[in-house]
Design a protein around this motif. Structure first.
Motif, PDB file in Angstrom:
ATOM      1  N   PHE A 122      20.751 -82.761  35.533  1.00 23.24           N
ATOM      2  CA  PHE A 122      20.666 -83.874  34.592  1.00 23.24           C
ATOM      3  C   PHE A 122      20.818 -83.435  33.132  1.00 23.24           C
ATOM      4  O   PHE A 122      20.495 -84.205  32.229  1.00 23.24           O
ATOM      5  CB  PHE A 122      19.339 -84.609  34.781  1.00 23.24           C
ATOM      6  N   ASN A 123      21.316 -82.229  32.929  1.00 22.67           N
ATOM      7  CA  ASN A 123      21.515 -81.771  31.558  1.00 22.67           C
ATOM      8  C   ASN A 123      22.585 -82.616  30.855  1.00 22.67           C
ATOM      9  O   ASN A 123      23.673 -82.835  31.390  1.00 22.67           O
ATOM     10  CB  ASN A 123      21.948 -80.299  31.552  1.00 22.67           C
ATOM     11  N   LYS A 124      22.249 -83.126  29.698  1.00 19.29           N
ATOM     12  CA  LYS A 124      23.132 -83.969  28.880  1.00 19.29           C
ATOM     13  C   LYS A 124      23.486 -85.296  29.548  1.00 19.29           C
ATOM     14  O   LYS A 124      24.477 -85.940  29.169  1.00 19.29           O
ATOM     15  CB  LYS A 124      24.415 -83.205  28.522  1.00 19.29           C
ATOM     16  N   VAL A 125      22.703 -85.701  30.536  1.00 22.72           N
ATOM     17  CA  VAL A 125      22.939 -86.991  31.185  1.00 22.72           C
ATOM     18  C   VAL A 125      22.149 -88.063  30.446  1.00 22.72           C
ATOM     19  O   VAL A 125      20.923 -88.032  30.423  1.00 22.72           O
ATOM     20  CB  VAL A 125      22.518 -86.953  32.669  1.00 22.72           C
ATOM     21  N   GLU A 126      22.850 -88.995  29.835  1.00 20.02           N
ATOM     22  CA  GLU A 126      22.199 -90.073  29.107  1.00 20.02           C
ATOM     23  C   GLU A 126      21.986 -91.301  29.983  1.00 20.02           C
ATOM     24  O   GLU A 126      21.050 -92.057  29.805  1.00 20.02           O
ATOM     25  CB  GLU A 126      23.039 -90.452  27.876  1.00 20.02           C
ATOM     26  N   THR A 127      22.893 -91.478  30.952  1.00 18.27           N
ATOM     27  CA  THR A 127      22.742 -92.578  31.905  1.00 18.27           C
ATOM     28  C   THR A 127      23.473 -92.199  33.183  1.00 18.27           C
ATOM     29  O   THR A 127      24.487 -91.491  33.141  1.00 18.27           O
ATOM     30  CB  THR A 127      23.314 -93.895  31.350  1.00 18.27           C
ATOM     31  N   MET A 128      22.960 -92.644  34.311  1.00 18.34           N
ATOM     32  CA  MET A 128      23.553 -92.288  35.601  1.00 18.34           C
ATOM     33  C   MET A 128      24.441 -93.437  36.070  1.00 18.34           C
ATOM     34  O   MET A 128      23.964 -94.556  36.297  1.00 18.34           O
ATOM     35  CB  MET A 128      22.444 -92.036  36.626  1.00 18.34           C
ATOM     36  N   ASN A 129      25.736 -93.164  36.188  1.00 13.09           N
ATOM     37  CA  ASN A 129      26.655 -94.180  36.689  1.00 13.09           C
ATOM     38  C   ASN A 129      27.467 -93.600  37.845  1.00 13.09           C
ATOM     39  O   ASN A 129      27.383 -92.402  38.139  1.00 13.09           O
ATOM     40  CB  ASN A 129      27.579 -94.684  35.582  1.00 13.09           C
ATOM     41  N   LEU A 130      28.247 -94.436  38.492  1.00 15.71           N
ATOM     42  CA  LEU A 130      28.985 -94.023  39.687  1.00 15.71           C
ATOM     43  C   LEU A 130      29.988 -92.915  39.391  1.00 15.71           C
ATOM     44  O   LEU A 130      30.132 -91.967  40.179  1.00 15.71           O
ATOM     45  CB  LEU A 130      29.711 -95.230  40.291  1.00 15.71           C
ATOM     46  N   LYS A 131      30.678 -93.014  38.253  1.00 17.19           N
ATOM     47  CA  LYS A 131      31.675 -91.998  37.902  1.00 17.19           C
ATOM     48  C   LYS A 131      31.020 -90.629  37.723  1.00 17.19           C
ATOM     49  O   LYS A 131      31.516 -89.616  38.240  1.00 17.19           O
ATOM     50  CB  LYS A 131      32.392 -92.406  36.604  1.00 17.19           C
ATOM     51  N   LEU A 132      29.902 -90.587  37.011  1.00 13.81           N
ATOM     52  CA  LEU A 132      29.193 -89.330  36.797  1.00 13.81           C
ATOM     53  C   LEU A 132      28.645 -88.792  38.114  1.00 13.81           C
ATOM     54  O   LEU A 132      28.696 -87.588  38.382  1.00 13.81           O
ATOM     55  CB  LEU A 132      28.051 -89.531  35.793  1.00 13.81           C
ATOM     56  N   TRP A 135      12.775 -84.551  35.620  1.00 15.74           N
ATOM     57  CA  TRP A 135      11.829 -85.236  34.734  1.00 15.74           C
ATOM     58  C   TRP A 135      11.734 -84.522  33.391  1.00 15.74           C
ATOM     59  O   TRP A 135      11.731 -85.160  32.333  1.00 15.74           O
ATOM     60  CB  TRP A 135      10.468 -85.291  35.415  1.00 15.74           C
ATOM     61  N   ALA A 136      11.676 -83.199  33.424  1.00 13.91           N
ATOM     62  CA  ALA A 136      11.558 -82.427  32.178  1.00 13.91           C
ATOM     63  C   ALA A 136      12.781 -82.601  31.299  1.00 13.91           C
ATOM     64  O   ALA A 136      12.668 -82.742  30.073  1.00 13.91           O
ATOM     65  CB  ALA A 136      11.336 -80.953  32.502  1.00 13.91           C
ATOM     66  N   ASN A 137      13.973 -82.627  31.894  1.00 16.90           N
ATOM     67  CA  ASN A 137      15.203 -82.738  31.107  1.00 16.90           C
ATOM     68  C   ASN A 137      15.434 -84.166  30.627  1.00 16.90           C
ATOM     69  O   ASN A 137      15.699 -84.400  29.435  1.00 16.90           O
ATOM     70  CB  ASN A 137      16.403 -82.262  31.920  1.00 16.90           C
ATOM     71  N   VAL A 138      15.331 -85.119  31.542  1.00 17.27           N
ATOM     72  CA  VAL A 138      15.609 -86.516  31.198  1.00 17.27           C
ATOM     73  C   VAL A 138      14.656 -87.014  30.108  1.00 17.27           C
ATOM     74  O   VAL A 138      15.061 -87.749  29.196  1.00 17.27           O
ATOM     75  CB  VAL A 138      15.503 -87.409  32.453  1.00 17.27           C
TER      76      VAL A 138
END
Length: 363
Positions: free
Chosen positions: A66-76, A223-226
């Motif tokens: 989840f590093n640098k993940v701002e939002t989780m979408n299908l493409k990602l 959790w720590a990264n997000v």
């Protein structure tokens, strides 16, 4: 992710994989009651300190996923899974196939005793072989496919590859995990609850609940990264190191008095995880590991179990059974196996670089 954390993660690869080898260096055929010093050393290393390695591997994997993940979408999500086909699925299949071939050889020439659930590879049908890549208990008829897949209580034929299998399961569940660790309400409930469930539900040295272990610590890293938790604060926390040392001492005492509970053991693992992170952060930027050792980590992990089990079985059979020899053999076994596998990786990389890359997860 800060530069310090990035360096700490890179630094962690060598000590963590070495701890995993030590974890599997346990001399199972020795009467430990006759060798108290050897027993305590083995307990300290194979049953206490090294038990931190796999949870931390899962936590690091969740953190990096989840590093640098701002939002989780299908493409990602598709992109993340596609990358893990090369880094996890391909080497997972290859190492399991190699272990199938190795078992053919070991059983044929009776190199060491092989314990099975009633079947050997010589009894497997094609379906059994396919199931053995996921769960040998299904291949042996001990569990139904539904139970084996849903609960994940067994392991693939390359036993240690349960880690990679369950890491892939955690990756598949990543959208759900992301929601639970990022939601304004769920993030304060989910992590404490799943850690408590893990601490109570995972029995000491048990062969159950692998999915729970992987999801728990993968979620911890996520959790720590997000939530952008400042992990670097752990570096200056001297108390956690003192508390962990005391906890280890108490665990050794409880182990010797036959009163060690799985709950206390799991609490010690959690303390050890924090203590090891603190140590890695302190050493980050000050200590460097040769690139060859860091780069070969997955290859060493993939091949270590077969060789450490063979080494330990042969040592148990041929060395004199007195405390001094047993201690020396136990301490030397993981060093010999690690050195041998790094050497194999270097040679294989020169002769068959593509195969070396596949077995090393594209690293």
């Amino acid at each position: 992710m800060t530069e310090k954390i990035s360096k700490a993660i890179t630094l962690s690869r060598f000590p963590l994989i070495f701890l995993v080898i030590v974890l599997h260096s346990y001399f199972a055929e020795i009467d430990y009651s006759q060798y108290p010093v050897f027993s305590n050393i083995t307990c300290l290393l194979s049953f206490v300190v090294t038990r931190v390695a796999v949870p931390l591997f899962f936590a690091i994997s969740g953190y990096l996923f989840f590093n640098k993940v701002e939002t989780m979408n299908l493409k990602l999500y598709k992109s993340k899974l596609k990358k893990r086909v090369k880094s996890l699925l391909v080497p997972y299949i290859l190492w399991n196939i190699l272990f199938v071939l190795a078992y053919f050889f070991i059983i044929k020439f009776q190199l060491v005793p092989v314990h099975t659930d009633g079947k050997t590879v010589y009894d497997y049908s094609l379906t059994d072989f396919l199931w053995s890549l996921y769960n040998t208990k299904i291949s042996a008829g001990v569990e139904t496919p539904f139970y084996g897949i849903v609960y994940g209580t067994g392991s693939p034929i390359a036993y240690h590859m349960w880690f990679v299998r369950d890491l892939m399961v955690a990756s598949i569940l990543s959208p759900i995990i992301y929601f639970l660790v990022s939601n304004r309400v769920a993030r304060f409930i989910y992590l404490p609850v799943i850690i408590m469930v893990w601490a109570y539900a995972i029995p000491f040295l048990g062969d159950v609940g692998y999915y729970l272990s992987s999801v728990t610590f993968f979620s911890l890293g996520a959790w720590a990264n997000v939530n952008k938790i400042n992990i670097e604060k752990i570096e200056s926390c001297n108390r956690i190191l003192v508390i962990y040392v005391l906890a280890v001492g108490i665990e050794l005492y409880l182990y010797n008095t036959k009163s060690l509970s799985s709950l206390y053991h799991n609490v010690t693992i959690l303390l050890g995880l924090l203590a090891l992170v603190s140590i890695l952060l302190r050493l980050s930027g000050k200590v460097s590991v040769p690139k060859m050792l860091s780069d070969s980590t997955f290859f060493v992990y993939g091949g270590h179990l077969m060789f450490i089990l063979l080494t330990v079985k042969l040592l148990q059979r041929y060395i004199p059974h007195n405390e001094g020899y047993l201690i020396i053999a136990y301490l030397c076994a993981p060093i010999m196996v690690y050195t041998f596998l790094v050497g194999c990786w270097v040679v294989l990389k020169r002769i068959f670089p593509r195969l070396a890359e596949w077995l090393n997860g594209g690293r």
